[in-house]
Design a protein around this motif. Sequence first.
Motif, mmCIF file in Angstrom:
data_model
loop_
_atom_site.group_PDB
_atom_site.id
_atom_site.type_symbol
_atom_site.label_atom_id
_atom_site.label_comp_id
_atom_site.label_asym_id
_atom_site.label_seq_id
_atom_site.Cartn_x
_atom_site.Cartn_y
_atom_site.Cartn_z
ATOM 1 N N LYS A 48 0.843 -1.201 0.000
ATOM 2 C CA LYS A 48 0.000 0.000 0.000
ATOM 3 C C LYS A 48 0.875 1.247 0.000
ATOM 4 O O LYS A 48 0.625 2.209 -0.709
ATOM 5 C CB LYS A 48 -0.881 0.016 1.255
ATOM 6 N N MET A 49 1.931 1.206 0.842
ATOM 7 C CA MET A 49 2.848 2.353 0.927
ATOM 8 C C MET A 49 3.485 2.610 -0.432
ATOM 9 O O MET A 49 3.575 3.740 -0.887
ATOM 10 C CB MET A 49 3.947 2.082 1.955
ATOM 11 N N MET B 172 3.099 5.994 -2.637
ATOM 12 C CA MET B 172 4.277 6.775 -3.041
ATOM 13 C C MET B 172 4.305 6.956 -4.554
ATOM 14 O O MET B 172 4.661 8.020 -5.042
ATOM 15 C CB MET B 172 5.563 6.076 -2.596
ATOM 16 N N GLN C 229 1.659 9.484 -5.375
ATOM 17 C CA GLN C 229 2.082 10.792 -4.850
ATOM 18 C C GLN C 229 3.180 11.396 -5.726
ATOM 19 O O GLN C 229 3.227 12.604 -5.926
ATOM 20 C CB GLN C 229 2.617 10.627 -3.425
ATOM 21 N N GLN D 243 -10.707 4.624 0.253
ATOM 22 C CA GLN D 243 -10.235 5.709 1.118
ATOM 23 C C GLN D 243 -10.254 7.056 0.392
ATOM 24 O O GLN D 243 -9.968 8.085 0.992
ATOM 25 C CB GLN D 243 -8.804 5.422 1.586
ATOM 26 N N ILE E 128 -8.211 7.957 -1.963
ATOM 27 C CA ILE E 128 -6.869 8.426 -2.313
ATOM 28 C C ILE E 128 -6.665 8.377 -3.826
ATOM 29 O O ILE E 128 -5.995 9.238 -4.400
ATOM 30 C CB ILE E 128 -5.808 7.604 -1.556
ATOM 31 N N GLN F 116 9.656 -6.406 8.769
ATOM 32 C CA GLN F 116 8.762 -5.256 8.956
ATOM 33 C C GLN F 116 9.558 -3.993 9.260
ATOM 34 O O GLN F 116 9.262 -2.925 8.750
ATOM 35 C CB GLN F 116 7.810 -5.516 10.114
ATOM 36 N N SER G 270 11.075 -2.839 6.176
ATOM 37 C CA SER G 270 10.054 -2.259 5.319
ATOM 38 C C SER G 270 9.697 -0.846 5.788
ATOM 39 O O SER G 270 9.533 0.070 4.998
ATOM 40 C CB SER G 270 8.842 -3.183 5.344
ATOM 41 N N ARG G 271 9.628 -0.664 7.114
ATOM 42 C CA ARG G 271 9.345 0.672 7.649
ATOM 43 C C ARG G 271 10.446 1.643 7.306
ATOM 44 O O ARG G 271 10.197 2.772 6.909
ATOM 45 C CB ARG G 271 9.293 0.633 9.175
ATOM 46 N N SER H 242 10.227 2.581 3.782
ATOM 47 C CA SER H 242 9.125 3.523 3.561
ATOM 48 C C SER H 242 9.518 4.922 4.005
ATOM 49 O O SER H 242 9.263 5.893 3.309
ATOM 50 C CB SER H 242 7.885 3.103 4.351
ATOM 51 N N GLU I 72 11.820 6.539 1.631
ATOM 52 C CA GLU I 72 11.070 6.982 0.439
ATOM 53 C C GLU I 72 10.288 8.261 0.732
ATOM 54 O O GLU I 72 10.226 9.169 -0.086
ATOM 55 C CB GLU I 72 10.097 5.873 -0.012
ATOM 56 N N ILE I 73 9.681 8.295 1.928
ATOM 57 C CA ILE I 73 8.897 9.489 2.300
ATOM 58 C C ILE I 73 9.829 10.703 2.367
ATOM 59 O O ILE I 73 9.504 11.778 1.867
ATOM 60 C CB ILE I 73 8.176 9.270 3.655
ATOM 61 N N LEU J 20 10.671 11.798 -1.097
ATOM 62 C CA LEU J 20 9.541 12.449 -1.764
ATOM 63 C C LEU J 20 9.327 13.859 -1.202
ATOM 64 O O LEU J 20 9.101 14.811 -1.943
ATOM 65 C CB LEU J 20 8.283 11.596 -1.545
ATOM 66 N N ILE K 186 1.006 13.914 1.585
ATOM 67 C CA ILE K 186 1.811 12.709 1.869
ATOM 68 C C ILE K 186 1.543 12.260 3.313
ATOM 69 O O ILE K 186 1.287 11.086 3.585
ATOM 70 C CB ILE K 186 3.315 12.986 1.655
ATOM 71 N N ASP L 49 -2.052 10.710 3.563
ATOM 72 C CA ASP L 49 -2.259 9.416 2.899
ATOM 73 C C ASP L 49 -1.487 8.298 3.570
ATOM 74 O O ASP L 49 -1.984 7.187 3.748
ATOM 75 C CB ASP L 49 -1.847 9.512 1.413
ATOM 76 N N ILE L 50 -0.258 8.603 3.968
ATOM 77 C CA ILE L 50 0.548 7.565 4.618
ATOM 78 C C ILE L 50 -0.070 7.201 5.966
ATOM 79 O O ILE L 50 -0.200 6.025 6.312
ATOM 80 C CB ILE L 50 2.012 8.052 4.827
ATOM 81 N N ASN M 224 -3.361 5.160 5.909
ATOM 82 C CA ASN M 224 -3.118 3.785 5.478
ATOM 83 C C ASN M 224 -2.407 2.958 6.512
ATOM 84 O O ASN M 224 -2.609 1.761 6.611
ATOM 85 C CB ASN M 224 -2.328 3.788 4.178
ATOM 86 N N LEU M 225 -1.555 3.607 7.273
ATOM 87 C CA LEU M 225 -0.845 2.879 8.318
ATOM 88 C C LEU M 225 -1.836 2.406 9.384
ATOM 89 O O LEU M 225 -1.865 1.242 9.757
ATOM 90 C CB LEU M 225 0.203 3.800 8.953
ATOM 91 N N PHE N 230 5.891 4.850 14.500
ATOM 92 C CA PHE N 230 6.054 5.203 13.084
ATOM 93 C C PHE N 230 5.592 6.643 12.842
ATOM 94 O O PHE N 230 6.264 7.429 12.156
ATOM 95 C CB PHE N 230 5.234 4.233 12.209
#
Lengths: 80, 694
Positions: free
Chosen positions: A10-11, A15, A18, A51, A53, B311, B314-315, B318, B321-322, B325, B338, B341-342, B345-346, B445
């Motif tokens: 999903k992330m 991204m 975005q 959602q 988005i 995990q 992966s965090r 992410s 990446e954030i 961006l 951003i 949306d992040i 979803n989290l 997070f």
Amino acid sequence: MNTRRIPSLKMECIMLFQSNPQSAHSLEDLSENLDRNEEDLEPVLELLMKQGIIEQFQKAGKTLYRYQEPETASEFEMDP
Amino acid sequence: MASAIELLEKVQQTFASQYGLTFFLTDREGEVLTSVEGGNGLCGTMLEEGLLNEMKHILKNDGRISRPLIYEVASGVHIMAAPVINGEGTSHYLWAGVLVDQDRDVDMQTEMQGAAPILYENNRSEWLQLAGRIAEVTGLCLQQTDVTPLSGLHLDRLRKSVQQHEAASAELFSQVTEDGGEIEFLGIAEQTGEDTYTVTRIIGREAGALRGKQFIVGEGFLGRTALTEVPGYWEDIGQDRRSRIFASLPERPQLLFTDTAQAHDGSVAVLFGGSFSKKRASASTKTLMQMTSILTESSLLVEGLREENSQQLSRLTSLVEICRLMASTPDPRRMILILLDISINLVEGPFSLVLIKDNKSGKGKLVTRGSYEGEVSQYVRTMMERTRQLSRLPEDTDGEPYVVTLPNGQQAIECPLAYGNEMQGILSVGIDGTSELDLQEHIAFLQTLSIIGGVSLQLAGHRETHVEEEKSEALHLAVQEMDEAAYVRSKEAAELAAVITARLEFPEASARAVVRACQLSHYSSDFIRRMFPENDAASVMETGNAILQHHDIPRTDRTDIAGYIYALCIAYSKSDRLEDAENLPRIDEAALDTFLSLVRTTHVSEVEFDLGGSSKMDDIQEIADAVKRMDHLSPREQEVLTLLAEGKNNQDIAEILYISAHTVKNHITKIFHKLDVSDRVSAISKVYRYLHKH
């Protein structure tokens, strides 16, 4: 059972949308860009649409997805 | 015994592959008995550099190690030691390492990525449990004179399955049941409800139909083990009703072993195995079952740890990446999207919203994703109250996220978006039926996400403000070229306006508009509007000019008060006569009182204190000490005031403190406000008064 999950796909999807907020992507494009199966992507896209988005639309007989900005954006005075 | 050591080394190799650790066995004095197994690069390096001596030192000084322990052998680097019980007491020590601290510096972690597992505060006990379990296996191996049960296992195959990230327990079960020994089936039942267990893994001849079968805690042999958590062994049970869970199979088992194994998330699984044909088990089969139980628990733990590591990775990916961006977009609105949306979803909650100060318009802005149930304006009001119009971090939060109950009864995680103590806004994420464990992870997070957001928004805001400031400064300097007297007057007016707006606690954007209007009063309002279309300076100027021409303006909003302050400052700076300002139409009494008290104080201060004389004081340390006692100033403001009292100008201070001249100016305005003074002379005089008073 352990239900802790960081929804990485999903992330990744968020991204991608975005990063290209003006672009529309087909399921095949997304599958190629994210290197994931279309079957894995479909439920994620469903959720993102739910959602608000992303939105789905048709163009030249193709189903495409694009980023959707939030509907609510309000301003209010801040008193000194 | 040699074969037992070889076997031990194989077991260690297997565990080493599973955990990314290096294992070895020492005697009680720290002499290494087995080969050093494992590919933990950092551990290898440290062993070459004398880690063994350190361990001997630990054993010598810490006496007996009676339970598994974690030692910090270097800054942020840890090794585990567990006693190996053989017979009556501890005969050996098992060492496993090295683990790296979660907050050890990034370069180090990157260098060792994949080699040194990370020690998190919340997985410390699991690592210790693991070391203890492996020490148990080691103890069992050392006791075995007949090593047949374990030597029958193809540990190389087991290791390979681990390396390929397959389920090690499945490989283990296959081997145990395929060997043609007494164990014909093996299975695991996991807790799937409050009192319900379900068989999730099963291997063995004709036993596949058991998968998915459920039992209740306390019911039958398996339920009893789930309840008591005590290993069980039952013979000749073909007719026993307690084995009815096996009723769906072609035949019921004659022999059954049960044990429990703790999984990574703390839940308890029931391990079971047995035979359909044999009614009794030999001693070696009992040992094999014991070993299998330990190995299974280790496998379950490693699966959990591996999942957690993946995990965490992966965090981190992410977040990187954030960051990327955020850094690539100069647009604050995109940054807000951003964050929204992040976060939604989290948490997978009903909404996420960002309440933010818009420095350009001086207004608050609310952007929402998802749907907030009820009146969102009511919630906005409570947020504004708690943060005093987004000017202060909520009390007792230290800038960290916290959980609040909303006016609509729901709960949300609120994350201040701040840069240092400077607040940008709040990210709020609605939560809906989230477990405490998930909540803590979400908060962790979101904390990182909000830090990234706060810094990015601040930088984006600064970039924009900085451009406007430079433009404004250039236009002001141009006035100096054209008309020196007008420049001096507008400068005086702007300085007065800065202090008045600070004392009246004007929002930053409104204050900036008044100051800018005063600085650029030489220009027409149309020109200012063209130059600064998004700033209120032109409107302030128009209202102010109307007041200067004695047009009565009904006070309606802050722009009119801003225009009044502009008119007061311009009128006074033109003639240097208070009456000219006092005679203007009175739009706002508070603004007039502040203006009058400021101008009068300034006059008195200028008469009473001589800046030149003050700066001659040579005992700088005394000044610094006096300023330090002014504890209502922040540490940074104290530094600025000390330098100011030493006679430094803004540019000097900026260079000494490595900050911009604009920031220095901001600090000085805040210092004036806190000391209730209007200029440098008065501020310095306060320092001196403080110096002599204390």
